[in-house]
Enzyme design. Structure first.
Site, PDB file in Angstrom:
ATOM      1  N   ARG A 136     -13.291   3.890  -7.197  1.00 50.62           N
ATOM      2  CA  ARG A 136     -13.384   2.444  -8.278  1.00 50.62           C
ATOM      3  C   ARG A 136     -14.239   1.812  -7.808  1.00 50.62           C
ATOM      4  O   ARG A 136     -14.801   0.956  -8.869  1.00 50.62           O
ATOM      5  CB  ARG A 136     -11.988   2.021  -7.878  1.00 50.62           C
ATOM      6  CG  ARG A 136     -10.519   2.670  -8.552  1.00 50.62           C
ATOM      7  CD  ARG A 136      -9.422   2.101  -8.355  1.00 50.62           C
ATOM      8  NE  ARG A 136      -9.070   1.840  -7.021  1.00 50.62           N
ATOM      9  CZ  ARG A 136      -8.441   2.471  -6.303  1.00 50.62           C
ATOM     10  NH1 ARG A 136      -7.707   3.649  -6.754  1.00 50.62           N
ATOM     11  NH2 ARG A 136      -7.995   2.141  -4.994  1.00 50.62           N
ATOM     12  N   GLU A 189      -6.277   3.634  10.061  1.00 50.80           N
ATOM     13  CA  GLU A 189      -5.071   3.401  11.034  1.00 50.80           C
ATOM     14  C   GLU A 189      -3.892   4.571  10.802  1.00 50.80           C
ATOM     15  O   GLU A 189      -3.258   4.877  11.902  1.00 50.80           O
ATOM     16  CB  GLU A 189      -4.487   2.184  10.587  1.00 50.80           C
ATOM     17  CG  GLU A 189      -4.148   2.222   9.048  1.00 50.80           C
ATOM     18  CD  GLU A 189      -3.550   0.549   8.857  1.00 50.80           C
ATOM     19  OE1 GLU A 189      -2.316   0.642   7.974  1.00 50.80           O
ATOM     20  OE2 GLU A 189      -4.150  -0.338   9.047  1.00 50.80           O
TER      21      GLU A 189
END
Length: 171
Positions: free
Chosen positions: A58, A95
């Site tokens: 994007r 993460e």
């Protein structure tokens, strides 16, 4: 123009508990997209870039028209296996998973001033990796700019260049 009014919040996408900020509603409104690109250009112009690097995928939707508007080059930072020719890659950890980003080995000449562009900054791992990859290529990364920042995730703490976002969401 209130650009937030043109961004749709989609709960539980792509998985339960995630609130996804959908920019497709902004992109299909020509006036809103033009305003977003113009406002981002106003921020980026001060960094006098030679190139804009768009983050897959994007980020391309903003970096490419911004490069045209600002009269500079555009290069893509992509997922593995998407670019022809010699590539340079960087493995990084998020993460919840690890990933890799690549650029063509000749994407920018050494010393080129580059601003990294993406649609959204969340935890900062991908944008930070893009900056590090461009430095491996010899770029002078002068800034990073996104349309949206999820400020409650503190992603900007991982960004070691000047950072700006047009829209911030605090929760």
């Amino acid at each position: 123009m209130d650009l937030k009014a043109h961004i749709r919040a989609v709960p539980d996408f792509p998985k339960p508990g995630i609130l996804f900020y959908d920019i497709s509603t902004l992109l299909r409104d020509a006036d809103a997209w033009q305003v977003a690109v113009t406002r981002m250009a106003d921020v980026i112009r001060d960094y006098k870039p030679d190139y804009l690097a768009g983050m897959e995928s994007r980020g391309f939707l903003f970096a490419a028209p911004l490069a045209l508007k600002l009269g500079c080059g555009f290069t893509m930072l992509r997922k593995p296996g998407k670019l022809p020719g010699d590539v340079v890659g960087l493995d990084y950890t998020l993460e919840y998973r690890s990933d890799r980003i690549e650029a063509q080995a000749d994407a920018v000449p050494p010393g080129a001033r580059v601003v990294v562009v993406d649609d959204l900054l969340a935890t900062g791992g991908t944008l930070s990796a893009g900056i590090r990859l461009l430095r491996q290529l010899g770029a002078d990364v002068t800034a990073a700019v996104t349309l949206i920042e999820l400020s409650f995730l503190s992603g900007r703490d991982l960004i070691d260049v000047p950072f700006a976002s047009l829209l911030q969401y605090d929760s």
